[in-house]
Design a protein around this motif. Structure first.
Motif, mmCIF file in Angstrom:
data_model
loop_
_atom_site.group_PDB
_atom_site.id
_atom_site.type_symbol
_atom_site.label_atom_id
_atom_site.label_comp_id
_atom_site.label_asym_id
_atom_site.label_seq_id
_atom_site.Cartn_x
_atom_site.Cartn_y
_atom_site.Cartn_z
ATOM 1 N N MET A 1 -21.658 10.436 -41.036
ATOM 2 C CA MET A 1 -22.845 9.824 -40.806
ATOM 3 C C MET A 1 -23.799 10.581 -39.769
ATOM 4 O O MET A 1 -24.852 11.050 -39.922
ATOM 5 N N ARG A 2 -22.915 11.075 -38.631
ATOM 6 C CA ARG A 2 -23.599 12.196 -37.666
ATOM 7 C C ARG A 2 -23.971 13.196 -38.405
ATOM 8 O O ARG A 2 -25.038 13.639 -37.993
ATOM 9 N N LYS A 3 -23.310 13.693 -38.996
ATOM 10 C CA LYS A 3 -23.716 15.152 -39.637
ATOM 11 C C LYS A 3 -24.969 14.892 -40.629
ATOM 12 O O LYS A 3 -25.766 15.935 -40.495
ATOM 13 N N GLU A 4 -24.994 14.046 -41.364
ATOM 14 C CA GLU A 4 -26.236 13.770 -42.104
ATOM 15 C C GLU A 4 -27.564 13.522 -41.308
ATOM 16 O O GLU A 4 -28.554 14.246 -41.489
ATOM 17 N N ILE A 5 -27.258 12.717 -39.983
ATOM 18 C CA ILE A 5 -28.459 12.265 -39.273
ATOM 19 C C ILE A 5 -28.979 13.831 -38.590
ATOM 20 O O ILE A 5 -30.080 14.172 -38.593
ATOM 21 N N TRP A 6 -27.987 14.881 -38.082
ATOM 22 C CA TRP A 6 -28.249 16.076 -37.523
ATOM 23 C C TRP A 6 -28.997 17.217 -38.446
ATOM 24 O O TRP A 6 -29.991 17.786 -38.236
ATOM 25 N N LYS A 7 -28.356 16.874 -39.934
ATOM 26 C CA LYS A 7 -28.927 17.739 -40.839
ATOM 27 C C LYS A 7 -30.352 17.598 -41.074
ATOM 28 O O LYS A 7 -31.156 18.159 -41.061
ATOM 29 N N ILE A 8 -30.878 16.217 -41.084
ATOM 30 C CA ILE A 8 -32.116 15.793 -41.491
ATOM 31 C C ILE A 8 -32.889 16.084 -40.288
ATOM 32 O O ILE A 8 -34.009 16.619 -40.335
ATOM 33 N N ALA A 9 -32.518 15.954 -38.986
ATOM 34 C CA ALA A 9 -33.360 16.038 -37.911
ATOM 35 C C ALA A 9 -33.656 17.581 -37.660
ATOM 36 O O ALA A 9 -34.509 18.128 -37.211
ATOM 37 N N VAL A 10 -32.762 18.432 -37.976
ATOM 38 C CA VAL A 10 -33.174 19.829 -37.747
ATOM 39 C C VAL A 10 -33.751 20.706 -39.026
ATOM 40 O O VAL A 10 -33.794 21.887 -39.075
ATOM 41 N N GLY A 11 -33.853 19.931 -40.145
ATOM 42 C CA GLY A 11 -34.225 20.525 -41.490
ATOM 43 C C GLY A 11 -35.476 21.230 -41.284
ATOM 44 O O GLY A 11 -35.471 22.111 -42.003
ATOM 45 N N LYS A 12 -36.390 20.783 -40.643
ATOM 46 C CA LYS A 12 -37.619 21.547 -40.723
ATOM 47 C C LYS A 12 -37.741 22.464 -39.461
ATOM 48 O O LYS A 12 -38.866 23.072 -39.062
ATOM 49 N N HIS A 13 -36.871 22.604 -38.490
ATOM 50 C CA HIS A 13 -36.877 23.451 -37.223
ATOM 51 C C HIS A 13 -36.635 24.778 -37.789
ATOM 52 O O HIS A 13 -35.516 25.196 -38.270
ATOM 53 N N PRO A 14 -37.320 25.875 -37.046
ATOM 54 C CA PRO A 14 -36.881 27.089 -37.727
ATOM 55 C C PRO A 14 -35.669 27.704 -37.026
ATOM 56 O O PRO A 14 -35.181 27.405 -35.778
ATOM 57 N N GLN A 15 -34.750 28.332 -37.700
ATOM 58 C CA GLN A 15 -33.504 28.698 -37.365
ATOM 59 C C GLN A 15 -33.889 29.919 -36.136
ATOM 60 O O GLN A 15 -34.622 30.631 -36.067
ATOM 61 N N GLY A 16 -33.060 29.810 -35.372
ATOM 62 C CA GLY A 16 -32.770 30.829 -33.969
ATOM 63 C C GLY A 16 -33.830 30.596 -33.150
ATOM 64 O O GLY A 16 -33.824 31.280 -32.256
#
Length: 90
Positions: free
Chosen positions: A1-16
């Motif tokens: 569950m935590r993994k999914e929340i984190w994946k959604i939260a950073v989904g649109k944040h530019p890498q690096g």
């Protein structure tokens, strides 16, 4: 569950790039022990403020490593160009 929340939260944040405070706080709430370890050692391992891992002096995107961890038999090609590692699904 935590993994999914984190994946959604950073989904649109530019890498690096440096994460905004709201993502840092969310990460601390979801992963308190990992955040503590990061605060104790900021020269190696996971760099939560920019979502990268430093392994043997090479920077790897957290998004890239999560994609590899979730792979189900896919083949990936990694290419290094200076300090940048790119991951391409073959």
């Amino acid at each position: 569950m935590r993994k999914e929340i984190w994946k959604i939260a950073v989904g649109k944040h530019p890498q690096g790039t440096i994460m905004p405070r709201r993502l840092l706080v969310l990460r601390a709430v979801l992963y308190p022990l990992k955040t503590f370890y990061w605060k104790m050692n900021q020269s190696n391992g996971y760099q939560v403020n920019i979502d990268i891992w430093i392994i043997d002096g090479v920077k790897y995107s957290g998004v890239m490593l999560r994609a590899m961890a979730e792979a189900q038999g896919e083949t990936y090609k990694m290419t290094r160009n200076g300090e940048i590692i790119t991951l391409e699904r073959v």
